[in-house]
Design a protein around this motif. Sequence first.
Motif, PDB file in Angstrom:
ATOM      1  N   LYS A 150     -41.031  60.562  42.679  1.00  0.00           N
ATOM      2  CA  LYS A 150     -39.942  59.885  43.359  1.00  0.00           C
ATOM      3  C   LYS A 150     -38.600  60.382  42.803  1.00  0.00           C
ATOM      4  CE  LYS A 150     -38.458  55.911  41.910  1.00  0.00           C
ATOM      5  NZ  LYS A 150     -37.663  55.693  40.679  1.00  0.00           N
ATOM      6  N   HIS A 180     -45.470  55.206  40.569  1.00  0.00           N
ATOM      7  CA  HIS A 180     -46.319  54.958  39.399  1.00  0.00           C
ATOM      8  C   HIS A 180     -46.706  53.480  39.261  1.00  0.00           C
ATOM      9  CE1 HIS A 180     -42.527  54.001  37.248  1.00  0.00           C
ATOM     10  NE2 HIS A 180     -43.286  53.374  36.372  1.00  0.00           N
ATOM     11  N   TYR A 181     -45.997  52.593  39.969  1.00  0.00           N
ATOM     12  CA  TYR A 181     -46.422  51.180  39.924  1.00  0.00           C
ATOM     13  C   TYR A 181     -47.813  50.999  40.538  1.00  0.00           C
ATOM     14  CZ  TYR A 181     -42.655  48.839  37.602  1.00  0.00           C
ATOM     15  OH  TYR A 181     -41.815  48.392  36.618  1.00  0.00           O
ATOM     16  N   LYS A 184     -50.544  51.187  38.038  1.00  0.00           N
ATOM     17  CA  LYS A 184     -50.641  50.170  36.980  1.00  0.00           C
ATOM     18  C   LYS A 184     -51.882  49.309  37.216  1.00  0.00           C
ATOM     19  CE  LYS A 184     -45.685  49.936  35.961  1.00  0.00           C
ATOM     20  NZ  LYS A 184     -45.408  50.152  34.555  1.00  0.00           N
ATOM     21  N   GLU A 218     -35.853  44.862  33.368  1.00  0.00           N
ATOM     22  CA  GLU A 218     -35.816  45.849  32.278  1.00  0.00           C
ATOM     23  C   GLU A 218     -34.733  45.484  31.282  1.00  0.00           C
ATOM     24  OE1 GLU A 218     -36.704  50.084  33.390  1.00  0.00           O
ATOM     25  OE2 GLU A 218     -35.468  49.456  35.073  1.00  0.00           O
ATOM     26  N   ARG A 225     -29.232  58.663  32.215  1.00  0.00           N
ATOM     27  CA  ARG A 225     -29.683  59.038  33.565  1.00  0.00           C
ATOM     28  C   ARG A 225     -28.616  58.798  34.627  1.00  0.00           C
ATOM     29  NH1 ARG A 225     -34.492  55.877  35.114  1.00  0.00           N
ATOM     30  NH2 ARG A 225     -34.893  57.460  36.677  1.00  0.00           N
ATOM     31  N   TYR A 228     -28.275  60.752  37.990  1.00  0.00           N
ATOM     32  CA  TYR A 228     -29.181  60.350  39.066  1.00  0.00           C
ATOM     33  C   TYR A 228     -28.903  58.900  39.492  1.00  0.00           C
ATOM     34  CZ  TYR A 228     -33.334  57.787  40.585  1.00  0.00           C
ATOM     35  OH  TYR A 228     -34.169  56.918  41.227  1.00  0.00           O
ATOM     36  N   ASP A 237     -33.721  52.874  43.591  1.00  0.00           N
ATOM     37  CA  ASP A 237     -34.518  53.316  42.439  1.00  0.00           C
ATOM     38  C   ASP A 237     -35.803  52.488  42.290  1.00  0.00           C
ATOM     39  OD1 ASP A 237     -34.899  54.824  39.999  1.00  0.00           O
ATOM     40  OD2 ASP A 237     -34.361  53.014  38.892  1.00  0.00           O
ATOM     41  N   MET A 238     -35.716  51.206  42.556  1.00  0.00           N
ATOM     42  CA  MET A 238     -36.868  50.316  42.325  1.00  0.00           C
ATOM     43  C   MET A 238     -37.293  49.574  43.597  1.00  0.00           C
ATOM     44  SD  MET A 238     -37.508  50.453  38.985  1.00  0.00           S
ATOM     45  CE  MET A 238     -38.093  48.970  38.161  1.00  0.00           C
ATOM     46  N   HIS A 242     -41.234  50.716  44.209  1.00  0.00           N
ATOM     47  CA  HIS A 242     -42.101  49.853  43.401  1.00  0.00           C
ATOM     48  C   HIS A 242     -42.163  48.414  43.922  1.00  0.00           C
ATOM     49  CE1 HIS A 242     -41.751  53.303  40.950  1.00  0.00           C
ATOM     50  NE2 HIS A 242     -40.703  52.940  40.248  1.00  0.00           N
ATOM     51  N   LYS A 343     -31.441  46.098  35.379  1.00  0.00           N
ATOM     52  CA  LYS A 343     -31.376  46.667  34.024  1.00  0.00           C
ATOM     53  C   LYS A 343     -30.527  45.738  33.163  1.00  0.00           C
ATOM     54  CE  LYS A 343     -32.256  51.449  35.267  1.00  0.00           C
ATOM     55  NZ  LYS A 343     -33.652  51.584  34.853  1.00  0.00           N
ATOM     56  N   LYS A 348     -38.261  42.799  29.234  1.00  0.00           N
ATOM     57  CA  LYS A 348     -38.941  43.838  30.001  1.00  0.00           C
ATOM     58  C   LYS A 348     -40.205  43.183  30.556  1.00  0.00           C
ATOM     59  CE  LYS A 348     -40.667  47.859  31.264  1.00  0.00           C
ATOM     60  NZ  LYS A 348     -40.146  48.516  32.446  1.00  0.00           N
ATOM     61  N   ASN A 381     -46.752  43.959  33.354  1.00  0.00           N
ATOM     62  CA  ASN A 381     -46.420  44.540  32.055  1.00  0.00           C
ATOM     63  C   ASN A 381     -45.264  43.797  31.405  1.00  0.00           C
ATOM     64  OD1 ASN A 381     -43.861  45.595  32.640  1.00  0.00           O
ATOM     65  ND2 ASN A 381     -44.674  47.542  33.347  1.00  0.00           N
ATOM     66  N   LYS A 506     -38.941  48.996  25.138  1.00  0.00           N
ATOM     67  CA  LYS A 506     -38.330  50.318  24.930  1.00  0.00           C
ATOM     68  C   LYS A 506     -37.162  50.120  23.981  1.00  0.00           C
ATOM     69  CE  LYS A 506     -39.371  52.148  29.449  1.00  0.00           C
ATOM     70  NZ  LYS A 506     -38.792  52.507  30.710  1.00  0.00           N
TER      71      LYS A 506
HETATM   72  O1  LIG Z   1     -39.266  54.550  38.537  1.00  0.00           O
HETATM   73  C1  LIG Z   1     -38.628  53.985  37.665  1.00  0.00           C
HETATM   74  O2  LIG Z   1     -39.259  53.117  36.878  1.00  0.00           O
HETATM   75  C2  LIG Z   1     -38.738  52.774  35.601  1.00  0.00           C
HETATM   76  C3  LIG Z   1     -39.482  51.511  35.152  1.00  0.00           C
HETATM   77  O3  LIG Z   1     -40.848  51.797  35.041  1.00  0.00           O
HETATM   78  P1  LIG Z   1     -41.785  50.935  34.079  1.00  0.00           P
HETATM   79  O4  LIG Z   1     -43.132  51.506  34.291  1.00  0.00           O
HETATM   80  O5  LIG Z   1     -41.250  51.141  32.691  1.00  0.00           O
HETATM   81  O6  LIG Z   1     -41.649  49.516  34.500  1.00  0.00           O
HETATM   82  C4  LIG Z   1     -37.243  52.552  35.645  1.00  0.00           C
HETATM   83  O7  LIG Z   1     -36.743  52.422  34.333  1.00  0.00           O
HETATM   84  C5  LIG Z   1     -36.573  53.735  36.293  1.00  0.00           C
HETATM   85  O8  LIG Z   1     -35.182  53.455  36.461  1.00  0.00           O
HETATM   86  C6  LIG Z   1     -37.167  54.049  37.650  1.00  0.00           C
HETATM   87  O9  LIG Z   1     -36.688  55.310  38.092  1.00  0.00           O
END
Ligand SMILES: O=C1O[C@H](COP(=O)(O)O)[C@@H](O)[C@H](O)[C@H]1O
Length: 506
Positions: A150, A180-181, A184, A218, A225, A228, A237-238, A242, A343, A348, A381, A506
Motif C-alpha cells: 500500500k 497487512h491488517y 493479523k 497509535e 515519514r 509520504y 493511510d489507515m 485497514h 497518531k 497503541k 493488538n 513502539k
Molecule cells: O499501514 C500502516 O500501518 C501502520 C500501523 O500498523 P500496525 O500493524 O503497527 O498497527 C501505521 O503506523 C502506518 O502509518 C500505516 O502506513
Amino acid sequence: MTDAVILLFGATGDLARRKLYPAIYSLYRERKLGDRFAVIGLARRPRTNEQFREDVHDSIKEFARYNVTKDEQWESFAEHFEYMSLDTNNIDAFKELGTMTNRLDTKFEVGGNRLFYLALSPELFGNVSNNLKEGGLLETSGWARLVIEKPFGYDLPSAEKLNAQIRKVFEEKDVYRIDHYLGKEMVQNINVVRFANAFFEPLWNNKYIANIQITLSETVGVEDRGSYYDHSGALRDMGQNHMLQTLAMIAMEPPSRLSPEDIRDEKVKVFRSLRGFQTASEVRSNTVRGQYSSGTMKGNQVPGYRQESSVNPESTTETFFAARVFVDNFRWAGVPFYIRTGKRLPLKTTEVVVEFKNVPNNVYLSKKHKLEPNLLVFRVNPMEGIYFKMNAKQPGSEGTILPISMDFCQSCQIGLNTPEAYERLLYDAARGDSTYFTRWDEVALAWKYVDKIASAWAERTDNLMLYPAGTWGPDQAQQLLSEDGFKWWPVNGQDEGEVAWEMNQK
Ligand SMILES: O=C1O[C@H](COP(=O)(O)O)[C@@H](O)[C@H](O)[C@H]1O
Ligand SMILES: NC(=O)C1=CN([C@@H]2O[C@H](COP(=O)(O)OP(=O)(O)OC[C@H]3O[C@@H](n4cnc5c(N)ncnc54)[C@H](OP(=O)(O)O)[C@@H]3O)[C@@H](O)[C@H]2O)C=CC1
C-alpha cells in the motif's frame, strides 16, 4: 511453502528491514520455507552479497521473533540471499536481473516460480511491472506473482491508473495487494468466531446489535515519514484500507465456501452497501478530523505535528479521524459503525467492540441495578484475544448486578510468539492463496467511499480540530457517539488515560 525466487524491490528500505527479512527468517525456522528458494535484494545503492547478508542478519537480530546466531543454520539460510544494484527505470538492468534469476532458479532447484515483491514507493509500481515484462522476467515455466504494498493510489482515479498499468502485465489472479491488517491473527479470527460458533451468528444483526466500534490507535507520531504521510493523512493511510477491511470482516455475510473469491465477494457486497455521503454537510456531521498539537506522552513532552521536521509547518493534514458509517443492507440497517484512528493517542491498540442492545424487559431495572450492555471485544493488538462482557450477580449480595468478563487472551495463553502479519501474507502469496489480499473491486469501492469524505474536507479547513498529543482526539469524536446515546468504550478494558496495559509499544 511453494519453492520460489523472491525478487525483493526496495531491499534496503524500512519495510524490508523491519518486516520482510524477519518474516522470511521465521518461515525458514518454522520449516514453511524449505531449501528451494532464493531472495534477490534490489535497490539502487551498491551492496556486495556479503554486505547484504550482513544487513539481513542485523534486521533479523533486531526485529525477528526468533533469535539468530551466526552458526551453520544461519550460513545455510544466508547463502540463499544475493543482491543486485538496480534502478527501476533502467530496462537493461532488468535483462541482467533475468539472467541472475535464472541462475539462482537453477542453483536452488526452484522450478521457475517467481514472486515479485514491490516494497517501493507506489509511483514506481507501474514502471517496474512493465520492465519485468520487457526484461523477459515473466517468461518462465512456473508461476509469476506480483505482491504490492500500500498505498494503492491516492484516490480512485490514481488507483484506476495504477491498476491499468499493472493489469497490462499481470492478470488479477496474480496480483497480491497487501493490506497487512488482513494478515493479523485476530482480524482473521473474526470470521472464525462468527462462523464457527452457534451462539454469535443468530445475534449478529440489527435486532441485537446496538453499534460497532473500531479503534486503531497509535502512540507514535509521524516520525520521519512526513514526505509520504503529509500528502496522505489518516483517512487515506489507515481508513481506506485497514479500517474498511476490518469493518468488512465484521459486517460480511457468511461465504458459502472458504475460497478466496467467495470471501472477497462477500466483502465486496459490504463495500457496495456502504452509505455514501451525498453532500459536504453530511460528511461534516458524520466525520471528525483532527491533528495532534504538542502534548505529553508517558510523561514526556512531544512536539505537535506541524513542528515535526518532516512536515510542512502549515500542514492541514489530519492525523486523526473518526466517522459514523452505515452499511445499508438487511442485516445492518440502522446500526452505526463508529471508526476512529489516530497518531499520538494514549495507547497503541486495535480493537473491535460489538455492543449489544439491552434485554427487552429488564426485571433488574432500578437505580441500583442499571444494566451495562453486553460487549464482545476483538483485541487485535498488542494484546490478542476475545473478551466478552456480561452481567452477573455479585456473590453474596442481595442481587447486586455486576458486569463481569470472560477473557480469552490468546497472546497470554498460546504464547506471545504468534506469527507476524507479514509472515502469514508472504506464506500465502507463495502458496497462491489470495484470501487475505485485496481484490481490485474492493480497493476501488473503498476509494469511492473515502474520496467523498476527502473532497468534502478539502473544501474548507475549519473542520480540522487540534488535539493535544496523548489524548483521544478531538472532543467531537466523543460527540459523534453521544448524539446517538452511545460512548466509546475504553480500549484494553481500561479507563481512558490509563496505560498500565500498554505492551510492546513502539
Ligand atoms: O499501514 C500502516 O500501518 C501502520 C500501523 O500498523 P500496525 O500493524 O503497527 O498497527 C501505521 O503506523 C502506518 O502509518 C500505516 O502506513
Ligand atoms: N515501512 C513500513 O512500515 C510500511 C511501508 N509500506 C509501504 O511499503 C513501501 C516501501 O516503504 P518503505 O520501506 O518504508 O520505504 P523506504 O523509503 O524505506 O524504502 C524505499 C526502497 O526503495 C528503493 N528505491 C527507491 N527508488 C528506487 C529506484 N528508482 N530503483 C530501485 N530502488 C529504489 C530504496 O533503495 P535505494 O535508495 O537504495 O534505491 C529503498 O530500498 C511503500 O509503498 C510504503 O508505503 C506499507 C506499510 C508499512
